[in-house]
Design an enzyme around this catalytic site. Structure first.
Site, PDB file in Angstrom:
ATOM      1  N   GLU A 166       0.963  -1.135   0.061  1.00 40.79           N
ATOM      2  CA  GLU A 166       0.229  -0.014   0.047  1.00 40.79           C
ATOM      3  C   GLU A 166       0.797   1.235  -0.086  1.00 40.79           C
ATOM      4  OE1 GLU A 166      -3.024  -0.358  -0.945  1.00 40.79           O
ATOM      5  OE2 GLU A 166      -3.178  -2.207  -0.266  1.00 40.79           O
TER       6      GLU A 166
ATOM      7  N   HIS B 144       0.508  -2.355  -9.899  1.00 37.21           N
ATOM      8  CA  HIS B 144       0.769  -4.049  -9.545  1.00 37.21           C
ATOM      9  C   HIS B 144       2.008  -4.462 -10.185  1.00 37.21           C
ATOM     10  CE1 HIS B 144      -3.550  -4.116  -7.690  1.00 37.21           C
ATOM     11  NE2 HIS B 144      -2.637  -3.733  -6.779  1.00 37.21           N
ATOM     12  N   CYS B 145       2.764  -5.517  -9.750  1.00 40.41           N
ATOM     13  CA  CYS B 145       4.025  -5.960 -10.393  1.00 40.41           C
ATOM     14  C   CYS B 145       3.685  -7.311 -10.899  1.00 40.41           C
ATOM     15  CB  CYS B 145       5.180  -5.807  -9.386  1.00 40.41           C
ATOM     16  SG  CYS B 145       6.669  -6.473 -10.035  1.00 40.41           S
TER      17      CYS B 145
ATOM     18  N   CYS C 168      10.960  -6.082  -5.844  1.00 40.44           N
ATOM     19  CA  CYS C 168      11.968  -6.441  -7.139  1.00 40.44           C
ATOM     20  C   CYS C 168      12.714  -5.207  -7.531  1.00 40.44           C
ATOM     21  CB  CYS C 168      10.980  -7.015  -8.331  1.00 40.44           C
ATOM     22  SG  CYS C 168      10.415  -5.553  -9.156  1.00 40.44           S
TER      23      CYS C 168
ATOM     24  N   CYS D 250      10.714  -2.556  -9.342  1.00 35.69           N
ATOM     25  CA  CYS D 250       9.945  -1.644  -8.474  1.00 35.69           C
ATOM     26  C   CYS D 250      10.630  -0.724  -7.257  1.00 35.69           C
ATOM     27  CB  CYS D 250       8.925  -2.580  -7.365  1.00 35.69           C
ATOM     28  SG  CYS D 250       7.655  -3.062  -8.639  1.00 35.69           S
TER      29      CYS D 250
END
Lengths: 197, 453
Positions: free
Chosen positions: A135, A144-145, A169, A172
């Site tokens: 969040e 979203h990944c 990751c 991100c």
């Protein structure tokens, strides 16, 4: 000189089990390398609770949080024991303003008890860590990944949430670093460290 | 999860509309909202959305089914999902009969809606990939495929529309990699000749005699190796368009032959005596200054004026930097399909590198840079680190040349040529200058060593 936006504000909404907020505060400061300040417990606004659904509206809660974010906090994360919903969906684990300042997580469905299993604090905190990172990640503009192990991947059930990791990751992490840099113009040494896959 | 896909959420209840939109935005989609059927129809008129979520009950105007039917008039295949709180079989049947792709009852499970959206997007991605592959197969690109928000480029688009059905010769000027052939194809495929052949010839790639035979064809036995009669590119392009790239490189004799064909619309095959008449539109392109070549006597003035009936000058990428993000996203999307990698976006840091770079090789170099970054990147987002090779080039940083042991002279030549072409971003003229050889020699060596450009 203290920068204008220097810390993450962590706030319990309603009664939250003792120790959880303090433990989460440590997790956040370790990951984001920034001061995390715990605010006094906020009462849930009456209009947030939906009697028919026996759930709280995350939209109403977020609107309330936007009004309450301290002026010098860069982001605010609220934690509630209440089960959350948006009108279209039967439940959500949490919600955030994408690229905004406030975010919210619910402990209700992170607890083993929800699935008629014995309580497990370790499991609960592991899930909370991922959901809180997720969040807060949204508030820094992350969407979203596709990397299933990244906390930014979408989890629509508890199995998917458990399969995630709690380390961002590489991609991100990089976006988070850039976004964080833009918000927190203090010094690059204090930015979240980049993760390698 | 693809940022390029956009979704329209239609619901009269603000909280419902905005919360669903926010949830979908977190998934990376672009989301617009509409509070009423009329507003939705207007928005659908301006844009074709990947998915439409429409609430069935919207009091005081068009209901969900009526809104859906109006949208269908504009976008026959639009994936429409009807939302309702009233789970009755009748409404479900009506919605599906009228063409709703799905019917969902609110509140629904997040997993259900997530699967539904990803299934539709998967189909949209496949449809898009199919279109790209078809275009690639036929080479039928229109000016819609030239991406730009630059005002000069928009003037070019307008000119392309105006001249596409004329027969007049066109001269396209621009640096290497600016997309001269794409503009030539756009002229051809948006005009009356679209159904006829488009034939491209790179004049710098062939030696004079070979180019002559390539353009005009030859009769059997006209020279050593001419074992059979062969049609030239002008004959192949009959009824259509011939695109003569790098026209500034042709010899004096070929300039003369070309002038004749432009004046008389006829020619002779090499070694032939039969006059062949053709109806071909000539589009020529150059990355050199033909006016200067005319002044210095290297290029015939009469041919220049014959070619330069309509002149199009394509600005280099560094003069239209506003197109860099647009082009970068387009290349990422297209190359994701081609390379089979699910790269979706690039970070602001990466974009800054692309915006700061000078792009001597123009759009082609940008495409090559994106491809190189995508090949090596291990995630779904290109970061500044994936483009460090550009910052090194910009700073003029030179790598040390390490002489490998046991290497043949030919292998070394191949490596030097490949490295130079890569450094110039595929700009052959620049590479040839750097190597101190002329372009036709460089083309020969590229062919000989099978070096990718």
């Amino acid at each position: 000189m203290t920068p204008a936006t220097s810390y993450i504000a962590l706030v319990p909404v309603g009664q939250v089990e003792e120790g959880i907020v303090a433990e989460l505060s440590t997790m956040l400061s370790q990951e984001f390398r920034v001061d995390v300040q715990t605010m006094a417990t906020l009462n849930e606004p009456e209009e947030a609770y939906d009697h028919q659904r026996n759930q709280s509206s995350s939209t109403v809660l977020l609107r309330d949080l936007v009004r309450r974010i301290p002026e010098n906090a860069m982001r605010m994360l609220a934690v509630t024991e209440k089960d959350l919903f948006i009108p279209m969906l039967s439940f959500i684990y949490g919600q955030a303003q994408l690229g905004g300042t406030v975010s919210l997580v619910s402990l209700a469905r992170l607890r083993q008890e929800f699935y008629t299993l014995p309580p497990n604090r370790l499991v609960l905190m592991g899930r909370l860590k991922k959901e809180a990172f997720h969040e807060l990640g949204h508030t820094f503009g992350l969407v979203h990944c596709l990397e299933r192990s990244c906390p930014m991947s979408l989890a629509t059930n508890i199995r998917q949430l458990d399969l995630k990791g709690s380390e961002f990751c590489r991609a991100c992490s990089s976006i988070l670093r850039e976004s964080f840099n833009a918000v927190y113009r203090h010094s690059t040494e204090q930015l979240p460290t980049e993760k390698r896959q | 999860m693809n940022i390029h896909w956009e979704i329209l959420v239609v619901d009269d209840e603000e909280v419902m509309r905005e919360s669903l939109a926010a949830w979908l935005r977190e998934d990376g989609y672009g989301v617009d909202t509409a509070a009423a059927g009329r507003e939705a129809i207007e928005k659908a008129g301006a844009k074709d959305y990947a998915i439409y979520f429409i609430d069935l009950k919207m009091p005081g105007g068009l209901d969900g089914i009526e809104t859906m039917m109006e949208i269908r008039k504009k976008h026959a295949d639009a994936p429409i999902i009807i939302i309702t709180a009233y789970a009755t079989v009748d409404t479900a049947i009506t919605a599906m009969k009228e063409g709703a792709q799905e019917y969902i009852v609110k509140p629904c499970n997040p997993e259900e809606i997530s699967l539904l959206v990803s299934r539709i997007i998967k189909v949209k991605n496949l449809q898009r990939e199919n279109t790209i592959l078809r275009k690639k197969l036929t080479g039928q690109y229109s000016f819609n495929d030239i991406i730009s928000k630059n005002s000069k480029m928009h003037e070019i688009f307008q000119l392309v529309r105006e001249i596409s059905s004329l027969r007049s010769t066109v001269l396209i000027e621009g640096e290497s990699g600016t997309g001269k052939e794409l503009v030539a194809r756009a002229i051809h495929y948006s005009g009356d000749r679209a159904e006829q052949p488009f034939v491209g010839v790179s004049c710098a790639a062939l030696a004079e005699t070979l180019l002559e035979s390539e353009l005009f064809g030859h009769e059997k036995g006209s020279f050593t190796g001419a074992g059979a009669q062969k049609k030239g590119k002008f004959e192949m392009a009959d009824g259509g368009t011939i695109f003569l790239d790098e026209i500034g490189d042709i010899s004096g004799k070929l300039q003369m032959d070309l002038l004749r064909i432009l004046q008389e619309r006829s020619f002779y095959r090499v070694g032939g005596s039969e006059e062949i008449k053709v109806d071909v539109r000539v589009i020529a392109a150059t990355n050199t200054n033909l006016r200067e070549a005319v002044s210095s006597g290297k290029f015939r003035e009469d041919l220049f004026y014959r070619l330069n009936v309509i002149n199009i000058q394509i600005p280099p990428l560094r003069e239209r930097r506003e197109d860099v993000p647009l082009l970068a996203h387009e290349f990422i999307e297209r190359l994701s399909h081609e390379l089979g990698k699910s790269v979706e976006n690039l970070t602001e840091g990466a974009l800054k590198i692309l915006l700061d770079y000078n792009w001597p090789g123009n759009v082609r170099e940008l495409e090559n840079a994106i491809e190189r970054a995508m090949v090596t990147c291990r995630t779904h987002v290109l970061t500044d680190e994936d483009f460090t090779f550009l910052t090194h080039t910009n700073n003029g940083e030179k790598k040390k040349w390490i002489l490998p042991g046991n290497i043949s002279l030919q292998e070394m030549e191949k490596q030097v040529i490949a490295a130079t072409i890569q450094r110039t971003g595929g700009n052959i003229k620049e590479a040839a200058e750097a190597l101190g050889i002329d372009r036709s020699t460089l083309y020969e060596k590229i062919k000989k060593y099978d070096i990718p450009r």
